[in-house]
Structures are given as structure tokens and as C-alpha cells.
Design a protein around this motif. Structure first.
Motif, PDB file in Angstrom:
ATOM      1  N   UNK A   1       0.806  -1.065   0.142  1.00 26.53           N
ATOM      2  CA  UNK A   1       0.015   0.013  -0.011  1.00 26.53           C
ATOM      3  C   UNK A   1       0.993   1.321   0.031  1.00 26.53           C
ATOM      4  N   UNK A   2       0.284   2.405  -0.527  1.00 25.89           N
ATOM      5  CA  UNK A   2       0.891   3.636  -0.407  1.00 25.89           C
ATOM      6  C   UNK A   2       1.091   3.977   1.240  1.00 25.89           C
ATOM      7  N   UNK A   3       2.024   5.106   1.455  1.00 26.22           N
ATOM      8  CA  UNK A   3       2.037   5.622   2.739  1.00 26.22           C
ATOM      9  C   UNK A   3       0.619   6.400   2.856  1.00 26.22           C
ATOM     10  N   UNK A   4      -0.026   6.274   4.184  1.00 29.19           N
ATOM     11  CA  UNK A   4      -1.174   6.993   4.378  1.00 29.19           C
ATOM     12  C   UNK A   4      -0.931   8.582   4.309  1.00 29.19           C
ATOM     13  N   UNK A   5      -1.894   9.165   3.650  1.00 26.44           N
ATOM     14  CA  UNK A   5      -1.905  10.595   3.430  1.00 26.44           C
ATOM     15  C   UNK A   5      -1.689  11.223   4.959  1.00 26.44           C
ATOM     16  N   UNK A   6      -1.217  12.572   5.114  1.00 26.00           N
ATOM     17  CA  UNK A   6      -1.224  13.326   5.972  1.00 26.00           C
ATOM     18  C   UNK A   6      -2.543  13.923   6.323  1.00 26.00           C
ATOM     19  N   UNK A   7      -3.064  14.528   7.523  1.00 24.01           N
ATOM     20  CA  UNK A   7      -4.196  15.017   7.568  1.00 24.01           C
ATOM     21  C   UNK A   7      -4.874  16.004   6.406  1.00 24.01           C
ATOM     22  N   UNK A   8      -3.871  16.939   6.184  1.00 27.53           N
ATOM     23  CA  UNK A   8      -4.336  18.138   4.897  1.00 27.53           C
ATOM     24  C   UNK A   8      -4.500  17.302   3.661  1.00 27.53           C
ATOM     25  N   UNK A   9      -3.777  16.294   3.401  1.00 22.01           N
ATOM     26  CA  UNK A   9      -4.084  15.493   2.093  1.00 22.01           C
ATOM     27  C   UNK A   9      -5.359  14.882   2.304  1.00 22.01           C
ATOM     28  N   UNK A  10      -5.389  14.431   3.494  1.00 24.13           N
ATOM     29  CA  UNK A  10      -6.689  13.248   3.715  1.00 24.13           C
ATOM     30  C   UNK A  10      -7.846  14.131   3.354  1.00 24.13           C
ATOM     31  N   UNK A  11      -7.851  15.381   3.951  1.00 22.79           N
ATOM     32  CA  UNK A  11      -9.230  16.270   4.061  1.00 22.79           C
ATOM     33  C   UNK A  11      -9.257  16.617   2.751  1.00 22.79           C
ATOM     34  N   UNK A  12      -8.350  17.098   2.007  1.00 18.56           N
ATOM     35  CA  UNK A  12      -8.453  17.510   0.561  1.00 18.56           C
ATOM     36  C   UNK A  12      -8.948  16.354  -0.185  1.00 18.56           C
ATOM     37  N   UNK A  13      -8.599  15.026  -0.134  1.00 19.23           N
ATOM     38  CA  UNK A  13      -9.181  13.993  -0.737  1.00 19.23           C
ATOM     39  C   UNK A  13     -10.605  13.692  -0.604  1.00 19.23           C
ATOM     40  N   UNK A  14     -11.072  13.956   0.646  1.00 20.44           N
ATOM     41  CA  UNK A  14     -12.261  13.636   1.238  1.00 20.44           C
ATOM     42  C   UNK A  14     -13.395  14.818   0.526  1.00 20.44           C
ATOM     43  N   UNK A  15     -12.642  16.064   0.547  1.00 27.55           N
ATOM     44  CA  UNK A  15     -13.490  17.124   0.033  1.00 27.55           C
ATOM     45  C   UNK A  15     -13.653  16.600  -1.713  1.00 27.55           C
ATOM     46  N   UNK A  16     -12.562  16.183  -2.098  1.00 24.05           N
ATOM     47  CA  UNK A  16     -12.720  16.313  -3.539  1.00 24.05           C
ATOM     48  C   UNK A  16     -13.866  15.085  -3.985  1.00 24.05           C
ATOM     49  N   UNK A  17     -13.557  13.949  -3.272  1.00 22.01           N
ATOM     50  CA  UNK A  17     -14.583  12.939  -3.462  1.00 22.01           C
ATOM     51  C   UNK A  17     -15.724  13.557  -3.306  1.00 22.01           C
ATOM     52  N   UNK A  18     -16.224  14.143  -2.240  1.00 25.23           N
ATOM     53  CA  UNK A  18     -17.506  14.833  -1.903  1.00 25.23           C
ATOM     54  C   UNK A  18     -18.242  15.604  -3.060  1.00 25.23           C
TER      55      UNK A  18
END
Length: 193
Positions: A169-186
């Protein structure tokens, strides 16, 4: 490597010490922080295996001789030999090197046509077994490679194919990246409606 199997049953044939030395020289090339070579291997053949059987039974509190070491004509004891390097090369890393040598040797033996299985047991860390192998205070027995000929017409143990996607697996994203990915998916989901 994809064809490697563990061989729980082998014939009475075994590599010579000279053949084994060539493979050990290659196996010893594993990654080794500070080139400590924190390992050694011990050959057990013939009556050595009977002596090991007695030590195993003594460790288990049983009389007589365990027949386990007689399952192969050659046993190779894998010993981690720890060097005190403080925090630079911790103990776990040195054990990983010894394990890596054992695994590399098992692959090389298999490639050379020998049947191999790595056997362990709680008695590997017992006093009678350690004494038999002449282990120092800075050493631990990690187990034995049981080596012999591959029986005609037999296939080694069955192993299911590895699904690499489940173990990589890839390295888990940091908080800012995870938040941006979640926002993009939404946002993508909202546009799809």
C-alpha cells in the motif's frame, strides 16, 4: 521463488559440506547494517540428529529421544549472534539479518534441487538445546533448516498464490491531504447527482 515450497518429507540424500559452503557464501550476502554478520550456521548430520532428539525431549521434560530431527539427513541450525552496537544496530535488526540468511539459504538450496523446510519450536530457546549447539550468552537459536532430496514424483507443500495488493500500500496521507481527498470525493459525488 514463485515455485518454492516447503518439503516436510525428503529422501536421505543431502548436499555435501563443500556444496553447502558455496550456498552459504551466497546467502551471506543479505543486507547487513554495519556488516556485523550476526549469524552462524551449524550442520547436524548422522548421530548429531539423535543427540538433538535427546536434547529436545529433555527440554520437553520427556525421556528418550525425539524422532523429529530424524526427518531429514541434514539439519542446519540457524543462530543469531548478537553484537553490542548500542542503538546503531539494534538486536531486532541483527536477528532480521540472521533470518534473512536462513531464508536466502533455503531459496538457494531449493534452486539447487534440495527439499527444505524451516522448523522451529518453543524448545529452540531451551537450555538443553542451547547447550547442545554450544550457544554463547549473546546467541539464540532461530530454528533449523531440514534438508534432503526431493522425492521422485512428489510436489512440496501447497501454497496459495500471494495477492500482492493485499500486502502493498502507499503511505497513508497526512491530515491535510486526507481532508483534501475527502473534499474532492464529496464534490465528485455531488456533481454526479
Amino acid at each position: 521463488m514463485l515455485a518454492r515450497r516447503s518439503w516436510s518429507r525428503v529422501t536421505d540424500d543431502a548436499p555435501t559440506t563443500a556444496e553447502l559452503e558455496e550456498l552459504v557464501a551466497a546467502a551471506g550476502r543479505v543486507a547487513d547494517h554495519s556488516s556485523l554478520r550476526p549469524w552462524r550456521l551449524i550442520e547436524l548430520r548422522g548421530d548429531d540428529r539423535v543427540r538433538l532428539g535427546r536434547a529436545i525431549n529433555k527440554a520437553l521434560g520427556d525421556k528418550g529421544t525425539s524422532s523429529k530431527p530424524l526427518r531429514a539427513p541434514l539439519l542446519i541450525a540457524v543462530v543469531a549472534t548478537y553484537r553490542d552496537k548500542g542503538d546503531k544496530v539494534p538486536r531486532w535488526e541483527q536477528e532480521a539479518v540472521a533470518s534473512g540468511v536462513a531464508h536466502a539459504l533455503s531459496l538457494l538450496l531449493d534452486e539447487a534441487g534440495w527439499g527444505v523446510i524451516w522448523r522451529t519450536g518453543h524448545y529452540t530457546r531451551s537450555k538443553p538445546v542451547a547447550k547442545l549447539h554450544g550457544l554463547g550468552k549473546n546467541e539464540e537459536l532461530l530454528g533449523w533448516l531440514y534438508v534432503g532430496g526431493k522425492p521422485q514424483g512428489s510436489r512440496g507443500g501447497h501454497r496459495k498464490p500471494i495477492d500482492a495488493r493485499r500486502h502493498l500500500s502507499p503511505l497513508p496521507a497526512d491530515r491535510a491531504t486526507a481532508k483534501a481527498r475527502k473534499k474532492a470525493a464529496k464534490a465528485t459525488a455531488t456533481r454526479a447527482l
